[in-house]
Design a protein around this motif. Structure first.
Motif, PDB file in Angstrom:
ATOM      1  N   ASN A  27       0.829  -1.219   0.000  1.00 28.88           N
ATOM      2  CA  ASN A  27       0.000   0.000   0.000  1.00 28.88           C
ATOM      3  C   ASN A  27       0.855   1.257   0.000  1.00 28.88           C
ATOM      4  N   TRP A  28       2.022   1.198  -0.636  1.00 27.13           N
ATOM      5  CA  TRP A  28       2.941   2.330  -0.593  1.00 27.13           C
ATOM      6  C   TRP A  28       2.321   3.603  -1.145  1.00 27.13           C
ATOM      7  N   ALA A  29       1.546   3.488  -2.234  1.00 27.59           N
ATOM      8  CA  ALA A  29       0.990   4.698  -2.859  1.00 27.59           C
ATOM      9  C   ALA A  29      -0.018   5.385  -1.946  1.00 27.59           C
ATOM     10  N   ALA A  30      -0.916   4.593  -1.329  1.00 32.11           N
ATOM     11  CA  ALA A  30      -1.906   5.175  -0.421  1.00 32.11           C
ATOM     12  C   ALA A  30      -1.239   5.766   0.809  1.00 32.11           C
ATOM     13  N   GLU A  31      -0.206   5.095   1.336  1.00 32.60           N
ATOM     14  CA  GLU A  31       0.488   5.595   2.512  1.00 32.60           C
ATOM     15  C   GLU A  31       1.263   6.865   2.189  1.00 32.60           C
ATOM     16  N   PHE A  32       1.903   6.876   1.041  1.00 29.42           N
ATOM     17  CA  PHE A  32       2.633   8.067   0.606  1.00 29.42           C
ATOM     18  C   PHE A  32       1.663   9.250   0.466  1.00 29.42           C
ATOM     19  N   THR A  33       0.521   9.008  -0.171  1.00 32.22           N
ATOM     20  CA  THR A  33      -0.478  10.068  -0.348  1.00 32.22           C
ATOM     21  C   THR A  33      -0.984  10.561   0.996  1.00 32.22           C
ATOM     22  N   ARG A  34      -1.246   9.627   1.897  1.00 31.01           N
ATOM     23  CA  ARG A  34      -1.761  10.010   3.217  1.00 31.01           C
ATOM     24  C   ARG A  34      -0.769  10.905   3.953  1.00 31.01           C
ATOM     25  N   GLN A  35       0.516  10.578   3.866  1.00 30.50           N
ATOM     26  CA  GLN A  35       1.521  11.399   4.541  1.00 30.50           C
ATOM     27  C   GLN A  35       1.579  12.809   3.959  1.00 30.50           C
ATOM     28  N   VAL A  36       1.455  12.906   2.642  1.00 25.12           N
ATOM     29  CA  VAL A  36       1.462  14.237   2.027  1.00 25.12           C
ATOM     30  C   VAL A  36       0.224  15.020   2.437  1.00 25.12           C
ATOM     31  N   VAL A  37      -0.933  14.344   2.533  1.00 25.01           N
ATOM     32  CA  VAL A  37      -2.151  15.018   3.010  1.00 25.01           C
ATOM     33  C   VAL A  37      -1.922  15.571   4.405  1.00 25.01           C
ATOM     34  N   GLN A  38      -1.318  14.792   5.285  1.00 19.24           N
ATOM     35  CA  GLN A  38      -1.047  15.252   6.647  1.00 19.24           C
ATOM     36  C   GLN A  38      -0.099  16.442   6.653  1.00 19.24           C
ATOM     37  N   GLN A  39       0.930  16.391   5.819  1.00 18.99           N
ATOM     38  CA  GLN A  39       1.839  17.534   5.708  1.00 18.99           C
ATOM     39  C   GLN A  39       1.109  18.769   5.217  1.00 18.99           C
ATOM     40  N   SER A  40       0.244  18.578   4.218  1.00 19.87           N
ATOM     41  CA  SER A  40      -0.498  19.695   3.648  1.00 19.87           C
ATOM     42  C   SER A  40      -1.389  20.345   4.700  1.00 19.87           C
ATOM     43  N   GLY A  71      -2.290  24.087   3.844  1.00 20.02           N
ATOM     44  CA  GLY A  71      -2.621  23.992   2.426  1.00 20.02           C
ATOM     45  C   GLY A  71      -3.867  23.157   2.196  1.00 20.02           C
ATOM     46  N   GLU A  72      -4.417  23.255   1.002  1.00 23.78           N
ATOM     47  CA  GLU A  72      -5.599  22.480   0.646  1.00 23.78           C
ATOM     48  C   GLU A  72      -5.428  21.928  -0.760  1.00 23.78           C
ATOM     49  N   PRO A  73      -5.724  20.638  -0.978  1.00 25.86           N
ATOM     50  CA  PRO A  73      -5.579  20.060  -2.315  1.00 25.86           C
ATOM     51  C   PRO A  73      -6.382  20.823  -3.358  1.00 25.86           C
ATOM     52  N   LEU A  74      -5.809  20.914  -4.556  1.00 29.04           N
ATOM     53  CA  LEU A  74      -6.427  21.606  -5.682  1.00 29.04           C
ATOM     54  C   LEU A  74      -7.050  20.579  -6.613  1.00 29.04           C
ATOM     55  N   HIS A  75      -8.288  20.813  -7.014  1.00 24.55           N
ATOM     56  CA  HIS A  75      -9.034  19.870  -7.850  1.00 24.55           C
ATOM     57  C   HIS A  75      -9.063  20.347  -9.298  1.00 24.55           C
ATOM     58  N   LEU A  76      -8.563  19.518 -10.211  1.00 29.79           N
ATOM     59  CA  LEU A  76      -8.718  19.749 -11.649  1.00 29.79           C
ATOM     60  C   LEU A  76      -9.967  18.992 -12.098  1.00 29.79           C
ATOM     61  N   ARG A  77     -10.981  19.702 -12.537  1.00 26.68           N
ATOM     62  CA  ARG A  77     -12.269  19.068 -12.840  1.00 26.68           C
ATOM     63  C   ARG A  77     -12.296  18.504 -14.253  1.00 26.68           C
ATOM     64  N   SER A  78     -11.377  17.578 -14.506  1.00 30.88           N
ATOM     65  CA  SER A  78     -11.289  16.879 -15.787  1.00 30.88           C
ATOM     66  C   SER A  78     -10.833  15.459 -15.525  1.00 30.88           C
ATOM     67  N   ILE A  79     -11.272  14.534 -16.368  1.00 30.42           N
ATOM     68  CA  ILE A  79     -10.825  13.150 -16.255  1.00 30.42           C
ATOM     69  C   ILE A  79      -9.441  13.042 -16.884  1.00 30.42           C
ATOM     70  N   LEU A  80      -8.433  12.797 -16.046  1.00 27.31           N
ATOM     71  CA  LEU A  80      -7.045  12.714 -16.507  1.00 27.31           C
ATOM     72  C   LEU A  80      -6.463  11.319 -16.366  1.00 27.31           C
ATOM     73  N   HIS A  81      -7.228  10.394 -15.783  1.00 23.46           N
ATOM     74  CA  HIS A  81      -6.709   9.051 -15.538  1.00 23.46           C
ATOM     75  C   HIS A  81      -7.742   8.000 -15.921  1.00 23.46           C
ATOM     76  N   HIS A  82      -7.258   6.930 -16.573  1.00 23.10           N
ATOM     77  CA  HIS A  82      -8.078   5.755 -16.885  1.00 23.10           C
ATOM     78  C   HIS A  82      -7.507   4.599 -16.080  1.00 23.10           C
ATOM     79  N   ARG A  83      -8.314   4.052 -15.187  1.00 24.68           N
ATOM     80  CA  ARG A  83      -7.797   3.145 -14.166  1.00 24.68           C
ATOM     81  C   ARG A  83      -8.364   1.731 -14.299  1.00 24.68           C
TER      82      ARG A  83
END
Length: 532
Positions: free
Chosen positions: A197-210, A215-227
């Motif tokens: 779960n490295w990606a989720a843990e890495f993201t969570r740590q950055v959220v905590q730092q933010s 700071g607050e995450p910025l939302h790009l209102r476009s579909i940029l990823h196909h998963r």
């Protein structure tokens, strides 16, 4: 377009007939409100939406091309496609495994980082969008995220996730960032780059730092990823309630307006009496001109130690009735409760009161069900139908709905006062309900919006679930006087909060936009259907 949706309309003949009926009778808006969910959920609706999806146009500023983005790709099936799409967008790439070393951990400090799961594909043009956003972003922005959809083995796109703007409460239960966000990290993040779960843990740590840096995450209102897959939703326990029965919570004043219908009031009060709350409950009943003998007898026989009854014979004004009772309340918390609420579980008030104790919270609303188990209220979205509407209404409580949103705690723009808890001091800090402009409708929406202007958030809490026999005792506004009042209150909401539909334009921001909805979700559907 009609051919594309014929199958969906044929599968819902009753709803389609209702749409035609309203249209024939000149009720265009009501017809559209009934039709939009059918179209947005039709089997081919996303294919139709994609046929008009705009290309990603580059609008890079001078210097944006120098923004460095490193794609960290997990090893696994499909990794070559993922690496290829990342390279195409100008990202540096690096495979991540359990053996990832310190060199990579040092490298991530020198650029924006995009964790990607093997098999996921970055949309063409996403690199330019991300670089432009990163170049323009405030220095406190450490997370920039985008919308996404799923893709099958044949490259067919489906299940679009058109996300809300940053919603920290929702993120704690539904990780809608990992795999579709670029991140800027401080520190080595040594623990975050090992394990499954490295990606989720890495993201969570950055959220905590933010959050720590404001700071607050910025939302790009476009579909940029196909998963290929997404993180699953998780309803986490409420720590202050779990194991916290001994914790003393503030006095709550439960305010219940009523008129006749002793059957409803008795059921409501029996539920209040069964409520398990680690603190004192004060019950105030506002009797608004009841004239039914059975109701008057019941009110007279209520134990004074359980409930106080206040008589108010003025014309029905929900906002004024509650304002008056609030001035007499002794509780630090006010719980506004309709007399047609049926209480299911004894911990509903503990859950809501505990959440309302949080410093950032202004109001807390419950999940309300119709008697048949379908959703009646799961938060309020402004702008729907030109005013405001209950989110996810008419969904079955066991349906997934729109990414489990009706089942997950989250910040919302407003909640209904049919069951709302708010701090007494904050209620009066914004002037209480506006009894002049919103006597019956939208007084709760207006209150939550005014709380928001003070920086106090509104929280939807589905772990408190009750039944609402909506408008049973008051009736519906179908008489000319009621219809005129309703129309005036819609106009007042539009004037104060800019919710009118006729100013909305695709791609524009002239209409007040609910930050927890999405511009590409229909402004005519309560069920988060695609805008078509």
């Amino acid at each position: 377009m009609l051919a594309v949706h014929y199958g969906a309309l044929r599968s819902a003949p009753v709803l389609y007939a209702r749409c035609l009926w309203w249209r024939i009778n000149g009720k265009r808006l009501r017809a559209r409100l009934n039709l939009a969910p059918l179209l947005g959920r039709a089997p081919h609706s996303y294919a139709l939406w994609l046929s008009r999806e705009p290309d990603l146009k580059s609008s890079e500023n001078d210097g944006a091309e120098n923004v460095s983005i490193l794609a960290l790709v997990s090893e696994g099936a499909g990794q070559e496609k993922t690496l290829e799409s990342a390279k195409r967008e100008g990202f540096a790439v690096q495979l991540v495994s359990a053996a990832t070393g310190d060199t990579l951990r040092r490298t991530i400090e020198q650029s924006w980082v995009l964790p990607l799961m093997s098999g996921d594909v970055v949309r063409r043009g996403a690199g330019a969008r991300y670089r432009t956003a990163a170049f323009r972003a405030d220095e406190n922005v450490r997370i920039i995220y985008a919308d996404d959809d799923l893709i099958d083995d044949n490259g067919k796109r489906f299940s679009p996730h058109l996300k809300p703007d940053w919603n920290a409460e929702l993120y704690s239960h539904l990780d809608y960032l990992t795999g579709s966000a670029i991140l800027r990290a401080d520190g080595l993040m040594a623990r975050a780059l090992g394990g499954a779960n490295w990606a989720a843990e890495f993201t969570r740590q950055v959220v905590q730092q933010s959050e720590a840096k404001g700071g607050e995450p910025l939302h790009l209102r476009s579909i940029l990823h196909h998963r290929r897959t997404r993180p699953a939703a998780v309803l986490r326990p409420l720590p202050i309630v779990a194991g916290g029965r001994e914790k003393k919570l503030p006095v709550v004043s439960v305010i219940i307006p009523t008129r006749n219908r002793v059957d409803l009031l008795r059921a409501c009060l029996e539920g209040v009496a069964r409520t398990e709350y680690p603190g004192r409950i004060e019950v105030i009943i506002i009797d608004n001109a009841s004239d039914d003998p059975a109701t008057l007898e019941y009110l007279e026989q209520l134990e004074p130690g359980f409930a106080r009854v206040r008589r108010d014979d003025r014309p029905f004004n929900f906002a004024a009735l509650n304002n008056r009772a609030a001035t007499e309340a002794s509780g630090d918390l006010l719980c506004f409760l309709n007399n047609d609420i049926e209480i299911l579980d004894g911990d509903w008030l503990t859950i809501m009161a505990a959440q309302c104790q949080r410093e950032e919270i202004g109001a807390v609303g419950a999940r309300l069900l119709y008697p048949d188990g379908r959703i009646q209220h799961a938060g309020v979205v402004i702008g729907i139908g030109g005013a405001a509407a209950h989110a996810h209404r008419l969904l079955d409580r066991d349906d997934e709905g729109y990414f489990h949103r009706h089942s997950l705690p989250q910040f919302v723009t407003a909640v209904t006062a049919a069951c709302m808890v708010v701090r007494r001091d904050r209620f009066f800090a914004v002037g209480g309900f506006d009894a002049e402009r919103f006597a019956v409708s939208f007084n709760d929406v207006d209150l939550c919006l005014r709380l928001g202007t003070k920086g106090w958030k509104t929280l939807y809490e589905p772990r408190a679930t009750l039944v609402h026999h909506e408008s049973v005792s008051r009736g519906l506004d179908r008489d000319p006087i009621g219809a005129a009042r309703q129309s005036a209150e819609v106009k007042a909401l539009q004037d104060r909060w800019n919710t009118a539909l006729d100013t909305a334009r695709r791609g524009g921001e002239r209409r007040a936009r609910d930050p927890f909805h999405h511009p590409e979700l229909s402004p005519l559907s309560e069920q988060f259907a695609l805008r078509l």
